[in-house]
Design an enzyme around this catalytic site. Structure first.
Site, PDB file in Angstrom:
ATOM      1  N   LYS A  52       0.766  -1.073   0.123  1.00  0.00           N
ATOM      2  CA  LYS A  52      -0.012  -0.030   0.005  1.00  0.00           C
ATOM      3  C   LYS A  52       0.943   1.381   0.027  1.00  0.00           C
ATOM      4  CE  LYS A  52      -3.710  -2.492   2.333  1.00  0.00           C
ATOM      5  NZ  LYS A  52      -4.395  -2.796   3.698  1.00  0.00           N
ATOM      6  N   GLN A  96      -4.544  -1.894   9.660  1.00  0.00           N
ATOM      7  CA  GLN A  96      -4.220  -3.194   9.078  1.00  0.00           C
ATOM      8  C   GLN A  96      -4.776  -4.027   9.925  1.00  0.00           C
ATOM      9  OE1 GLN A  96      -3.209  -3.846   5.793  1.00  0.00           O
ATOM     10  NE2 GLN A  96      -3.629  -5.625   6.197  1.00  0.00           N
ATOM     11  N   ASP A 119     -11.294   3.012   4.410  1.00  0.00           N
ATOM     12  CA  ASP A 119     -11.453   1.423   4.233  1.00  0.00           C
ATOM     13  C   ASP A 119     -12.794   1.278   4.142  1.00  0.00           C
ATOM     14  OD1 ASP A 119      -9.382  -0.243   3.868  1.00  0.00           O
ATOM     15  OD2 ASP A 119      -8.755  -0.404   6.104  1.00  0.00           O
TER      16      ASP A 119
END
Ligand code: NAP
Length: 293
Positions: A52, A96, A119
C-alpha cells in the site's frame, strides 16, 4: 476465455490519479496523505502495508506508517487514532487487520473519524453505502466494480453467486451488485457455510465472485459455460518452481475453470491490485472532500 487483467486496469486508473496529484503539486497544493497503522509483526500484514505504501508513493500520495508493537494496548492505539483524526494534513487512515486478540476491532474501527475512514468499514460509511449515498466503498468490492466497469462486463439482469459474507468482501459485494446501478442490477445469491446446494447455485450463476478463503474451492463442474468468474482468494502455497519457494493461488481452480469461463481474473494480478487501487481512489475522495465537506 478472456482474462480480466487487474494490473492493466489498475495501471490505467492509477495513471489518472498520478496525473491529478501532479496537477495539485504544480498548483502549489499539498499532496493527499494516507496514514496506515500496523500493530504487531504479522508477515502477511507487513507485506500488505508495504504494498500500500509503495503504491501511494508511485502516484505521489504521501504515506505515513505508524508501526506499533504487538503489546500496544487498545487505549494506546485509540490515542494514535485520535491524534491522526485531528491532523488536518492527513486525509485518510487505515488500520491493518487482523489486530492482536487483546484489541477489539470494532471499537478501533468506530474510533476512526468517518471522514478519514478510507477502508469504508465505519458503521456510518456502511450505512451510507446501504442507503446508496456517496461514501468510501470497501476497497475490494470497490475494486471489483471498477474491474467490471473497465472491461465493460454486463451485469444488469444477470444472476450472481457471491461466495462468502464477510463484512469486508462478501456482504458489501452482494449489496453493491444488487444495487440499482451500473455495474449492479444483478440478482444476487449470497453463499455461506450454512448454504445448501452450493454447487447448484454456482452452476446456475452468470457471475461468480469467490471469496470463501478456500484454496481452489471452485472447480470447473461448479460453473456454467460462459460464466464470469472473479477470484478474491489469496493463498500462499509451497512451490518448487519459484525462487521464493511459494506461489499465490486463489479460491478458483484457474486452470480448469478458465476453460469454461467467458471472463476470469487470475491470482495474482486480478483483484489484488484493484483492492489497492480502491484504497487510493478513496484517499483521493477524502482529499477532495467528496464524501464529507
Ligand atoms: N484480493 C484481495 O485484495 C483480498 C482482499 C480481502 C480478502 N482477500 C482474500 O479473500 C478471501 C476471503 O476473505 P474474507 O476476509 O472475506 O474471509 P472470511 O472473513 O474468512 O469469510 C469467508 C466467508 O466464506 C464462507 N465460507 C468459507 N468456507 C466456506 C465453505 N467451505 N462453504 C461455505 N461457505 C464458506 C464463510 O461463511 P460463514 O460466514 O458462514 O462462516 C464466510 O462468510 C481470503 O482468501 C482473503 O485472503 C483478498
Amino acid at each position: 476465455m478472456k482474462l480480466i487483467d487487474g494490473k492493466e486496469a489498475s495501471n490505467a486508473i492509477r495513471d489518472k490519479i498520478k496525473e491529478e496529484v501532479a496537477g495539485l503539486i504544480d498548483a502549489g497544493k499539498r499532496a493527499p496523505h494516507l496514514a496506515a497503522i500496523l500493530v504487531g509483526e504479522d508477515p502477511a500484514s507487513q507485506t500488505y502495508v508495504a504494498n500500500k505504501e509503495k503504491s501511494c508513493q508511485k502516484v505521489g500520495i504521501t504515506s505515513t506508517l505508524y508501526r506499533l508493537p504487538a503489546e500496544t494496548t487498545q487505549d494506546e492505539l485509540l490515542g494514535v487514532i485520535d491524534f491522526i483524526n485531528q491532523d488536518d494534513e492527513i486525509d485518510g487512515v487505515i488500520v491493518q487487520l487482523p489486530l492482536p486478540d487483546h484489541i477489539d476491532k470494532d471499537t478501533v474501527i468506530q474510533a476512526i473519524h468517518p471522514s478519514k475512514d478510507v477502508d469504508g468499514f465505519h458503521p456510518e460509511n456502511v450505512g451510507k453505502m446501504v442507503s446508496g449515498l456517496p461514501t468510501y466503498l470497501p476497497a475490494t468490492p470497490f475494486g471489483i466494480l471498477m474491474l467490471l466497469e473497465h472491461y465493460k462486463i454486463e451485469t444488469s439482469g444477470k444472476s450472481c453467486a457471491v461466495l462468502g459474507r464477510s463484512n469486508i468482501v462478501g456482504t458489501p459485494m452482494s449489496l453493491l451488485l444488487s444495487r440499482k446501478a451500473d455495474p449492479g442490477n444483478c440478482t444476487v445469491t449470497t453463499v455461506h457455510s450454512r448454504s445448501q446446494n452450493i454447487e447448484q447455485i454456482t452452476a446456475e450463476a452468470d457471475i461468480v465472485v469467490a471469496a470463501f478463503g478456500q484454496p481452489h474451492y471452485l472447480k470447473a463442474d461448479m460453473v456454467k459455460d460462459g460464466a464470469v468468474v472473479i477470484d478474491v482468494g489469496i493463498h500462499r502455497v509451497p512451490s518448487d518452481k519459484t525462487k521464493s519457494g511459494f506461489r499465490l493461488i486463489g479460491d478458483v481452480d484457474f486452470d480448469e475453470v478458465s476453460k469454461k469461463a467467458s471472463w476470469i481474473t487470475p491470482v495474482p494480478g486480478g483483484v489484488g491490485p484493484m483492492t489497492i487501487t480502491g484504497l487510493l481512489m478513496n484517499t483521493m475522495k477524502a482529499y477532495r472532500k467528496e464524501v464529507y465537506s
